[in-house]
Design a protein around this motif. Structure first.
Motif, short mmCIF file in Angstrom:
data_model
loop_
_atom_site.label_atom_id
_atom_site.label_comp_id
_atom_site.label_asym_id
_atom_site.label_seq_id
_atom_site.Cartn_x
_atom_site.Cartn_y
_atom_site.Cartn_z
N ARG A 35 0.81 -1.22 0.00
CA ARG A 35 0.00 0.00 0.00
C ARG A 35 0.84 1.27 0.00
O ARG A 35 0.55 2.23 -0.73
N ILE A 36 1.88 1.29 0.82
CA ILE A 36 2.72 2.50 0.92
C ILE A 36 3.39 2.78 -0.42
O ILE A 36 3.41 3.94 -0.88
N VAL A 37 3.94 1.76 -1.04
CA VAL A 37 4.59 1.93 -2.35
C VAL A 37 3.59 2.46 -3.36
O VAL A 37 3.89 3.37 -4.16
N LEU A 38 2.38 1.91 -3.35
CA LEU A 38 1.37 2.34 -4.32
C LEU A 38 0.99 3.81 -4.09
O LEU A 38 0.88 4.58 -5.06
N ILE A 39 0.82 4.21 -2.85
CA ILE A 39 0.44 5.60 -2.57
C ILE A 39 1.56 6.56 -2.98
O ILE A 39 1.31 7.61 -3.59
N LEU A 40 2.81 6.20 -2.65
CA LEU A 40 3.94 7.05 -3.06
C LEU A 40 4.04 7.16 -4.58
O LEU A 40 4.30 8.24 -5.13
N ALA A 41 3.80 6.04 -5.27
CA ALA A 41 3.84 6.05 -6.73
C ALA A 41 2.75 6.98 -7.28
O ALA A 41 2.99 7.73 -8.24
N CYS A 42 1.59 6.94 -6.68
CA CYS A 42 0.49 7.81 -7.12
C CYS A 42 0.83 9.28 -6.90
O CYS A 42 0.54 10.14 -7.74
N LEU A 43 1.44 9.58 -5.75
CA LEU A 43 1.81 10.97 -5.48
C LEU A 43 2.85 11.47 -6.47
O LEU A 43 2.76 12.60 -6.97
N LEU A 44 3.87 10.63 -6.77
CA LEU A 44 4.89 11.03 -7.74
C LEU A 44 4.29 11.20 -9.13
O LEU A 44 4.62 12.15 -9.85
N LEU A 45 3.40 10.27 -9.49
CA LEU A 45 2.76 10.36 -10.80
C LEU A 45 1.88 11.60 -10.89
O LEU A 45 1.84 12.28 -11.93
N THR A 46 1.20 11.93 -9.80
CA THR A 46 0.37 13.13 -9.79
C THR A 46 1.22 14.39 -9.95
O THR A 46 0.84 15.32 -10.68
N ALA A 47 2.37 14.42 -9.27
CA ALA A 47 3.25 15.59 -9.40
C ALA A 47 3.77 15.71 -10.83
O ALA A 47 3.80 16.82 -11.41
N PHE A 48 4.18 14.59 -11.43
CA PHE A 48 4.71 14.62 -12.79
C PHE A 48 3.64 15.04 -13.80
O PHE A 48 3.86 15.94 -14.62
N LEU A 49 2.47 14.41 -13.71
CA LEU A 49 1.41 14.72 -14.67
C LEU A 49 0.82 16.10 -14.40
O LEU A 49 0.35 16.77 -15.33
N ILE A 285 -6.30 15.52 -12.98
CA ILE A 285 -4.90 15.92 -13.15
C ILE A 285 -4.18 14.91 -14.03
O ILE A 285 -3.43 15.29 -14.95
N TRP A 286 -4.40 13.63 -13.78
CA TRP A 286 -3.78 12.61 -14.61
C TRP A 286 -4.26 12.73 -16.05
O TRP A 286 -3.47 12.60 -16.99
N GLN A 287 -5.55 12.93 -16.20
CA GLN A 287 -6.11 13.05 -17.55
C GLN A 287 -5.46 14.19 -18.33
O GLN A 287 -4.99 14.01 -19.45
N LEU A 288 -5.43 15.38 -17.72
CA LEU A 288 -4.88 16.54 -18.41
C LEU A 288 -3.39 16.38 -18.67
O LEU A 288 -2.87 16.79 -19.71
N GLY A 289 -2.68 15.78 -17.70
CA GLY A 289 -1.26 15.54 -17.90
C GLY A 289 -0.99 14.58 -19.04
O GLY A 289 -0.08 14.79 -19.85
N LEU A 290 -1.78 13.52 -19.14
CA LEU A 290 -1.61 12.54 -20.22
C LEU A 290 -1.97 13.16 -21.57
O LEU A 290 -1.30 12.89 -22.58
N VAL A 291 -3.00 13.99 -21.59
CA VAL A 291 -3.38 14.66 -22.84
C VAL A 291 -2.23 15.53 -23.33
O VAL A 291 -1.88 15.53 -24.51
N SER A 292 -1.62 16.28 -22.40
CA SER A 292 -0.48 17.12 -22.77
C SER A 292 0.71 16.26 -23.18
O SER A 292 1.42 16.58 -24.15
N LEU A 293 0.96 15.15 -22.47
CA LEU A 293 2.09 14.28 -22.76
C LEU A 293 1.97 13.66 -24.14
O LEU A 293 2.97 13.47 -24.84
#
Length: 829
Positions: A35-49, A285-293
């Motif tokens: 769970r901790i790894v998954l939450i950290l991954a989500c936070l990093l992905l949210t920051a990037f996107l 946020i993920w959606q808009l980031g992926l659209v831009s990416l």
């Protein structure tokens, strides 16, 4: 898709140390054991996107509005460079505040505006037209032959003499009604635009619109302004839409507040409500980031998708909260409750969200890039909800849980299942009556009558725009007021339909070709809604009469080539808009009274019929160019795609339901309420005067894709109880007790998320809001009323075993044969 229900109830485990963490599916173990790894991954992905999304812009492209694969559009694109000012353009009208245009102050202001517009990026400068541009010329027959020149005198200096010369030249040029108003109080600047600017980049319509607004504010604002400025055209329309969409951010906030209020009123738990909202916003946020990416941009049509994603995310998140709260209320630890809920809801939740994705993705079949990008953007947004809502919400709730009061309150739904109804519970008990033959028959008869009446009304549904001006904006918008002014003061509208006659080089010189052009000109002029036509044939007629002292009897097309050639040479040298420099393409222009669907259909039918009769390898008659030509092709594509789109979305949703329910009868029960809603939605469009067009075409598909969620929520629970041995009535009653309120909650939440659009300054957004609200609410009512009624006649065979008195007996006995998404739950019960 149900919340917690006892027929697949799992053991109450208050201490997570007593729980087998290696139980459940492989996916469940991967998620909850990390769970901790998954939450950290989500936070990093949210920051990037989120960083990627920060560079996302709202823009638009004229070419993206074109149905690229249609032969008419291909004809236009292949010959675009040879067509002069027949594509994307802006029209600017400058009106004199006092008097007419023949005064030095007005003409000075007009000259400055003309020069500033001339220098704007993206302007096709050689073909910009106004009384101040050299391309606008006058011709005259004199004793010595033809005389002519630019409308603006070469020695113009603002003196009374040169202004009088300008007045005379305007009359000679026959531009009253086109470039000069009928009352001589204003004049027009026609600004054709190139698809790419000088740097090779697409024209930034928002920037261009802002530049035009800046010019307007500097010259036409304030008490001392000498002119008023009116602007219309695709670029200005897009600019106004983008500016309007920036203002409707308030509607986004209102929708969020309403959705959160509804969810909180049901859960009474702040922490979980904020979590659901946060995960839904994370999905955006993920959606808009992926659209831009992926290299895409938002446009005025796909700009509305994030609103829907939040509404869908919040409503689906309520299902996860409901199941976890009930388990915690029974004494189960929050981690165990989260895993139980994941087991019950993941596959069914994925099915529902995939149905939502299908509702968007099926729009990809429409050959209009702007709709395909909307489909892609929306599919990405709903797709990421599969992760943020089905995985992240249970994981986060396994840490924060819910308040004890909310958990205890959630059990009240089940505890009142067998209690004496009171208050709002009377409504739920009333719904149970629809499983009885009398009530079921009555509701189906009413539905049939509504369906027949709705279908009869929907036959009047039209394709395309039904009103003048820009239907995307309110009638009282600045753009539509400008359009109304221009339409009322100029004899030629801005709606131009162009037909191309393509020949070998110098082919337009031949007598045979000119005769065919003249016949086409006449054929289009007879179509209702055509104000007037113009073509090379008309130019040759005028020049021919001029060669013979202006005698009207010579206003014809001579079969003597030596008489034709000088006229064509004059047209080429004077840069006529009706032919290119090689004399291989000539255009016939039809100026239309409006761009309503009926007008465009009539012109297309007349031009197509003429092309079939008169076209040949030497003289190809090609449709279509001009802004009205593009509108006509778009209507054709939308008409062809409308029913095909519905067929595909219903087929895909039916397949998903068949996989979920494993019963073709259940599929019929789930789909018939959707069909009724689709029919009634089209009838509503007729009543509201809304046509099927680019802005409204996606609505019905979205309503079907999202609307099927209700049936999945309700039927999945009902079938489990039926397959446990309960009758249809008992199974439906228990389904209502556990999921009925959540189904209603989802419907109200979705509707609340879009109903505020009805007050948007953008009319097409308001139209979408009204239609989606109607479909969300009717789909919910259809699920709560028609599903039990249809089940009475079609699903009684699902109650295979003998009826069981209460759910505790079911829990104590062998677990019934579950739906596919309940197998893990049954295996561990």
């Amino acid at each position: 898709m149900a919340a917690h229900y006892k027929s697949v109830e799992m053991a109450v485990i208050s201490d997570p140390r007593n729980f087998d963490h290696q139980s459940g599916s492989f996916l469940e173990r991967i998620i909850f054991n990390n769970r901790i790894v998954l939450i950290l991954a989500c936070l990093l992905l949210t920051a990037f996107l989120g960083y990627q999304a920060s560079s996302l812009k709202v823009s638009a492209s004229y070419d993206k509005m074109l149905p690229q694969g249609h032969p008419f559009v291909q004809n236009y694109l292949q010959n675009r460079d040879e067509l002069r000012g027949l594509g994307d353009s802006v029209r600017i009208v400058v009106e004199a505040v006092d008097g007419d245009i023949f005064n030095a102050d007005y003409l000075q202001q007009l000259a400055k505006i003309n020069d500033e517009v001339f220098l704007l990026p993206g302007v096709d400068r050689p073909w910009m037209k106004s009384i101040f541009t050299p391309v606008v010329r006058w011709t005259e027959v004199t004793e010595e032959g033809f005389a002519g020149g630019p409308v603006l005198p070469h020695d113009y200096d603002g003196s009374p003499r040169t202004i009088e010369d300008l007045r005379i030249n305007i009359a000679r040029a026959n531009v009253v009604g086109s470039l000069v108003a009928n009352d001589y109080r204003s004049s027009m600047i026609v600004v054709p635009l190139r698809p790419l600017d000088a740097e090779g980049k697409p024209v930034d319509y928002k920037k261009l619109s802002d530049s035009l607004d800046d010019i307007r504010s500097r010259y036409a604002s304030g008490d001392g302004a000498k002119v008023r400025v009116y602007v219309i055209g695709f670029a200005k329309l897009i600019g106004d839409l983008i500016a309007g969409l920036e203002k409707v951010a308030l509607f986004f906030l209102i929708a969020v507040v309403i959705a959160v209020s509804i969810i909180y009123s049901y859960t009474r738990c702040i922490r979980s409500t904020v979590l659901v909202l946060g995960c839904s916003i994370m999905a955006v946020i993920w959606q808009l980031g992926l659209v831009s990416l992926f290299g895409y941009q938002l446009d005025p049509y796909s700009m509305l998708v994030p609103f829907l994603v939040v509404a869908i995310g919040v409503s689906h998140g309520a299902q996860k909260m409901n199941g976890i709260m009930q388990d915690i209320g029974r004494g189960t630890h929050r981690l165990v409750a989260a895993r139980y809920t994941f087991r019950r809801l993941f596959l069914a939740g994925m099915t529902a969200l995939l149905a939502d994705v299908v509702g968007f993705a099926v729009l990809m079949i429409i050959d209009i890039p702007v709709i395909r990008e909307l489909a892609l953007t929306a599919s990405i947004g709903v797709g990421v909800l599969i992760f943020t809502n089905l995985i992240l919400i249970p994981v986060m709730l396994s840490f924060i849980g819910v308040t004890p009061a909310a958990a205890k309150r959630s059990l009240a739904v089940e505890q009142t299942a067998n209690a004496t109804p009171h208050g709002f519970d009377l409504v739920w008990r009333g719904l149970e009556k629809f499983t009885r033959r009398r009530w079921a028959t009555g509701s189906l008869v009413v539905a049939l009558v509504l369906g027949v009446a709705g279908f009869a009304t929907s036959l009047r549904l039209q394709i395309g725009d039904l009103d003048p001006g820009a239907p995307e904006l309110r009638e009282d918008s600045r753009y539509n007021r400008d359009n109304a002014f221009i339409t009322s003061n100029y004899g030629i509208s801005s709606d131009v339909f162009a037909v191309m006659m393509k020949t070998p080089d110098d082919g337009c010189r031949s007598y045979e070709t000119l005769v065919e052009i003249d016949r086409l000109d006449w054929a289009l002029a007879q179509v209702p809604g055509v104000q007037r036509t113009a073509s090379l044939a008309g130019t040759v007629r005028s020049y021919m009469a001029g060669m013979f002292e202006g005698s009207p009897k010579w206003a014809t097309i001579s079969d003597n080539q030596s008489l034709i050639d000088p006229q064509i040479n004059n047209a080429v040298s004077w840069n006529s808009e009706f032919l290119n420099s090689n004399c291989s393409i000539s255009t016939v222009l039809a100026y239309l009274a409006d761009h309503k669907a009926a007008t465009l259909d009539g012109v297309v039918q007349a031009a197509t019929a003429f092309a079939e009769r008169h076209g040949s390898a030497e003289r190809q008659i090609l449709l279509a160019a001009g802004n009205a030509g593009v509108d006509a092709v778009t209507n054709i594509v939308v008409r062809e795609a409308n029913r095909k789109m519905l067929f595909y979305v219903y087929a895909a949703v039916a397949l998903l339901c068949l996989v979920t329910f494993r019963s073709w009868r259940a599929v019929i029960v789930a789909l018939l309420p959707l069909v009724l809603t689709s029919v009634l939605a089209e009838a509503l469009m007729v009543h509201l005067g809304i046509g099927i067009k680019v802005a409204t075409l996606p609505v019905v598909a979205l309503g079907v894709g999202i609307g099927i969620d209700y049936a999945i929520y309700l039927l999945s629970v009902q079938l489990v109880f039926q397959r446990s041995g309960h009758s249809v009535g008992e199974a439906y009653r228990r389904a209502l007790a556990t999921t009925g309120k959540v189904v209603a909650l989802v419907g109200v939440t979705l509707a609340a998320g879009v109903v505020t659009w009805a007050w948007s300054p953008i009319k097409f957004q308001a139209d979408m809001g009204i239609l989606l609200t109607f479909m969300f609410m009717w789909n919910m009512l259809g699920a709560l009323i028609l599903v039990p009624a249809l089940s009475h006649f079609l699903l009684r065979g699902e109650s295979r075993a003998a009826p069981v008195a209460d759910s505790s007996a079911v829990a104590a006995s062998a677990v019934p044969s579950p739906l596919p998404h309940d197998r893990t739950a049954a295996a561990t019960a």
